[in-house]
Design an enzyme around this catalytic site. Sequence first.
Site, mmCIF file in Angstrom:
data_model
loop_
_atom_site.group_PDB
_atom_site.id
_atom_site.type_symbol
_atom_site.label_atom_id
_atom_site.label_comp_id
_atom_site.label_asym_id
_atom_site.label_seq_id
_atom_site.Cartn_x
_atom_site.Cartn_y
_atom_site.Cartn_z
ATOM 1 N N PRO A 90 -49.449 0.661 -10.673
ATOM 2 C CA PRO A 90 -49.357 -0.721 -10.712
ATOM 3 C C PRO A 90 -48.050 -0.980 -10.113
ATOM 4 O O PRO A 90 -47.579 -2.116 -9.531
ATOM 5 C CB PRO A 90 -49.022 -0.719 -12.343
ATOM 6 C CG PRO A 90 -49.734 0.076 -12.788
ATOM 7 C CD PRO A 90 -49.749 1.280 -12.232
ATOM 8 N N GLU A 117 -49.709 7.531 -19.770
ATOM 9 C CA GLU A 117 -48.534 6.570 -19.264
ATOM 10 C C GLU A 117 -48.166 6.479 -17.709
ATOM 11 O O GLU A 117 -47.708 5.804 -17.173
ATOM 12 C CB GLU A 117 -47.310 6.777 -20.019
ATOM 13 C CG GLU A 117 -47.432 6.483 -21.504
ATOM 14 C CD GLU A 117 -48.053 5.106 -21.626
ATOM 15 O OE1 GLU A 117 -49.124 5.390 -22.692
ATOM 16 O OE2 GLU A 117 -47.593 4.137 -21.235
ATOM 17 N N ARG A 155 -67.044 0.288 2.903
ATOM 18 C CA ARG A 155 -67.821 -0.983 3.353
ATOM 19 C C ARG A 155 -67.597 -1.040 5.060
ATOM 20 O O ARG A 155 -68.124 -1.399 5.810
ATOM 21 C CB ARG A 155 -67.280 -2.281 2.958
ATOM 22 C CG ARG A 155 -68.274 -2.438 1.540
ATOM 23 C CD ARG A 155 -67.560 -3.750 0.798
ATOM 24 N NE ARG A 155 -68.166 -4.948 1.573
ATOM 25 C CZ ARG A 155 -67.878 -5.795 2.472
ATOM 26 N NH1 ARG A 155 -66.575 -5.491 2.872
ATOM 27 N NH2 ARG A 155 -68.746 -6.548 2.894
#
Length: 238
Positions: A90, A117, A155
């Site tokens: 994150p 964590e 892709r």
Amino acid sequence: MLSRIDVITLFPEWVHGLRELGLTGRAIADGRVELHCWNPRDHAAGAHKSVDDRPYGGGPGMVMRPEPLAQAIEAAKLAGVPARVGCLTPQGRRLDQAAVRALAGRERLILVCGRYEGIDERVVEALVDEEWSIGDCVLSGGEPAAAVMIDAVLRLVPGVLGHELSAEQDSFSGGLLDCPHYTRPESWRGLDVPPVLLSGDHARIERWRRAQAIERTRQRRPDLHDEAGLSEPERDKR
Ligand code: 4FV
């Protein structure tokens, strides 16, 4: 062009599952792009082969231990051409289509997936070149994030989508959200396909699709709309 992806993960089965799924899965199954997994547990010493431990300074949860993880990363690095080591977290740079295009242009990706964590910060300092986030949410592991990145990058590998055009017409390809799409039947539960799409007038259809993309972007993503560098007439077509 991308030819190999190495993933450092405690759950190789999670990543190998990507082989089974859809177009991108076939790119791996066809060997167009190699996918290799490296499990820190294979580098964990001691009877318990532990790969995690309690956090210094206390607090909830566990942290991935540095040594087994470092050895797995180093083994992966030695197994192919030199490549930057990316970690899914994150705290990373937000993954967007521009970043995906850049990653798809590399020859090889090495991706570290944390669990618990997170990983011991000293591994980031010593062995990680870049950190990527798939969004401001907390996952149970880096594997789902790596799967998002791998799918988006595959892709763009030539031959994967079967018709390269669609990658060019992607959302975000022109910095705009995509236009709405419709297929048969012409009328569904009283809802009709916009007549312009049945007109056969491809120039008019193209104009309509672009106007739709611009309007959607203006309403839903004013940040992208401002960045899109639209001409005045397009900007103000309300
Ligand atoms: C994440 C994200 C993410 C955080 C702790 C794994 C989890 C756990 N990764 N974009 N958002 N990772 O939530 O990339 O170890």
